[in-house]
Scaffold this motif. Structure first.
Motif, PDB file in Angstrom:
ATOM      1  N   ASP A   1      -7.605   2.195 -13.529  1.00 26.41           N
ATOM      2  CA  ASP A   1      -7.017   0.886 -13.814  1.00 26.41           C
ATOM      3  C   ASP A   1      -5.935   0.451 -12.820  1.00 26.41           C
ATOM      4  OD1 ASP A   1      -5.212   2.817 -14.532  1.00 26.41           O
ATOM      5  OD2 ASP A   1      -4.630   1.884 -16.428  1.00 26.41           O
ATOM      6  N   GLY A   2      -5.571   1.303 -11.877  1.00 34.09           N
ATOM      7  CA  GLY A   2      -4.520   0.953 -10.932  1.00 34.09           C
ATOM      8  C   GLY A   2      -4.449   1.948  -9.783  1.00 34.09           C
ATOM      9  N   TRP A   3      -3.448   1.772  -8.949  1.00 35.14           N
ATOM     10  CA  TRP A   3      -3.285   2.625  -7.780  1.00 35.14           C
ATOM     11  C   TRP A   3      -1.803   2.912  -7.572  1.00 35.14           C
ATOM     12  CZ3 TRP A   3      -0.317   0.657  -3.833  1.00 35.14           C
ATOM     13  CH2 TRP A   3      -0.082  -0.728  -3.856  1.00 35.14           C
ATOM     14  N   GLN A   4      -1.540   3.949  -6.787  1.00 39.05           N
ATOM     15  CA  GLN A   4      -0.168   4.345  -6.485  1.00 39.05           C
ATOM     16  C   GLN A   4      -0.112   4.846  -5.055  1.00 39.05           C
ATOM     17  OE1 GLN A   4       1.628   6.898  -9.370  1.00 39.05           O
ATOM     18  NE2 GLN A   4       2.962   7.876  -7.869  1.00 39.05           N
ATOM     19  N   SER A   5       0.880   4.402  -4.306  1.00 39.55           N
ATOM     20  CA  SER A   5       1.103   4.860  -2.934  1.00 39.55           C
ATOM     21  C   SER A   5       2.449   5.568  -2.888  1.00 39.55           C
ATOM     22  CB  SER A   5       1.096   3.666  -1.978  1.00 39.55           C
ATOM     23  OG  SER A   5       1.450   4.075  -0.675  1.00 39.55           O
ATOM     24  N   THR A   6       2.469   6.756  -2.301  1.00 39.39           N
ATOM     25  CA  THR A   6       3.682   7.551  -2.243  1.00 39.39           C
ATOM     26  C   THR A   6       3.906   8.043  -0.816  1.00 39.39           C
ATOM     27  OG1 THR A   6       3.160   8.336  -4.459  1.00 39.39           O
ATOM     28  CG2 THR A   6       4.863   9.525  -3.275  1.00 39.39           C
ATOM     29  N   SER A   7       5.143   7.887  -0.333  1.00 43.07           N
ATOM     30  CA  SER A   7       5.525   8.413   0.978  1.00 43.07           C
ATOM     31  C   SER A   7       7.020   8.703   0.963  1.00 43.07           C
ATOM     32  CB  SER A   7       5.209   7.398   2.086  1.00 43.07           C
ATOM     33  OG  SER A   7       6.136   6.336   2.061  1.00 43.07           O
ATOM     34  N   ASP A   8       7.527   9.184   2.078  1.00 45.91           N
ATOM     35  CA  ASP A   8       8.965   9.405   2.204  1.00 45.91           C
ATOM     36  C   ASP A   8       9.733   8.085   2.196  1.00 45.91           C
ATOM     37  OD1 ASP A   8       8.490  12.101   2.368  1.00 45.91           O
ATOM     38  OD2 ASP A   8       8.584  12.171   4.565  1.00 45.91           O
ATOM     39  N   HIS A   9       9.035   6.978   2.470  1.00 47.54           N
ATOM     40  CA  HIS A   9       9.664   5.648   2.523  1.00 47.54           C
ATOM     41  C   HIS A   9       9.752   4.984   1.157  1.00 47.54           C
ATOM     42  CE1 HIS A   9       9.719   5.541   6.919  1.00 47.54           C
ATOM     43  NE2 HIS A   9       8.530   6.103   6.863  1.00 47.54           N
TER      44      HIS A   9
ATOM     45  N   TYR B   1       1.329   9.251   4.095  1.00 41.06           N
ATOM     46  CA  TYR B   1       1.451   8.719   2.737  1.00 41.06           C
ATOM     47  C   TYR B   1       0.180   9.051   1.959  1.00 41.06           C
ATOM     48  CZ  TYR B   1      -1.237   4.782   4.686  1.00 41.06           C
ATOM     49  OH  TYR B   1      -2.189   4.015   5.309  1.00 41.06           O
ATOM     50  N   THR B   2       0.292   9.015   0.666  1.00 37.99           N
ATOM     51  CA  THR B   2      -0.826   9.314  -0.221  1.00 37.99           C
ATOM     52  C   THR B   2      -1.109   8.104  -1.083  1.00 37.99           C
ATOM     53  OG1 THR B   2      -0.143  11.625  -0.313  1.00 37.99           O
ATOM     54  CG2 THR B   2      -1.658  10.872  -2.019  1.00 37.99           C
ATOM     55  N   VAL B   3      -2.372   7.750  -1.193  1.00 35.03           N
ATOM     56  CA  VAL B   3      -2.790   6.669  -2.082  1.00 35.03           C
ATOM     57  C   VAL B   3      -3.642   7.305  -3.178  1.00 35.03           C
ATOM     58  CG1 VAL B   3      -4.033   4.493  -2.309  1.00 35.03           C
ATOM     59  CG2 VAL B   3      -2.776   4.992  -0.205  1.00 35.03           C
TER      60      VAL B   3
END
Length: 169
Positions: free
Chosen positions: A107-115, A100-102
């Protein structure tokens, strides 16, 4: 807000593994146990009262002291090892290792994965926890995103510490 068309300050490539999941659950689980430890203290106080009262009546009863001591030791072991045992079982049953990628924005964050995909502003984030090995961006009291320190540069770790200080509740 951490958007799709902006470039992040830091983009961290991470891998979810059983050890990192267990560390997260132990850390967060123990904090929960300590938070609700009043019941444990009450139980220990009552147990000590029974041990003392047992010794003050007809004679000191070693069997009773042994029983109470075993119960206290079992409770202590239960609270020390329970978060890790449950986390391992849960991970093996429902999850496999995944990448996964964070992305950390100003001002914020985002987490992305296949899930799936999660994004929040820091002001909406429950808190950021730092341990010896990881950062946890907590979405709620017991739910968060794990960022292993081995995936962070010194600059990214300093950025997370600054965000933690700024938004610490």
């Amino acid at each position: 807000m951490a958007g799709t068309d902006r470039l992040p300050e830091y983009s961290l490539k991470c891998r979810m593994t059983e050890p990192s999941f267990v560390r997260f659950n132990k850390s967060v689980g123990r904090k929960q146990i300590l938070k609700h430890s009043a019941w444990i203290i009450i139980f220990i106080a009552i147990s000590m009262f029974f041990i003392i009262s047992s010794s003050l009546r007809d004679g000191f009863d070693w069997a009773y002291v042994l029983e109470i001591s075993v119960i206290l030791i079992l409770m202590l072991l239960f609270f020390i090892f329970l978060p890790g045992i449950g986390a391992r079982r849960s991970y093996r049953k429902f999850t496999n290792d995944f990448d996964y990628t964070v992305d950390l924005f100003e001002d914020g964050w985002q987490s992305t994965s296949d899930h799936g995909n999660t994004h929040m502003e820091y002001s909406e984030t429950h808190k950021i926890i730092e341990t010896k090995t990881d950062f946890y961006i907590m979405i709620a009291e017991r739910q968060g995103v794990i960022i292993p320190k081995e995936c962070c540069s010194e600059e990214a770790a300093a950025f997370l510490r600054g965000i933690k200080m700024k938004y610490d509740k």
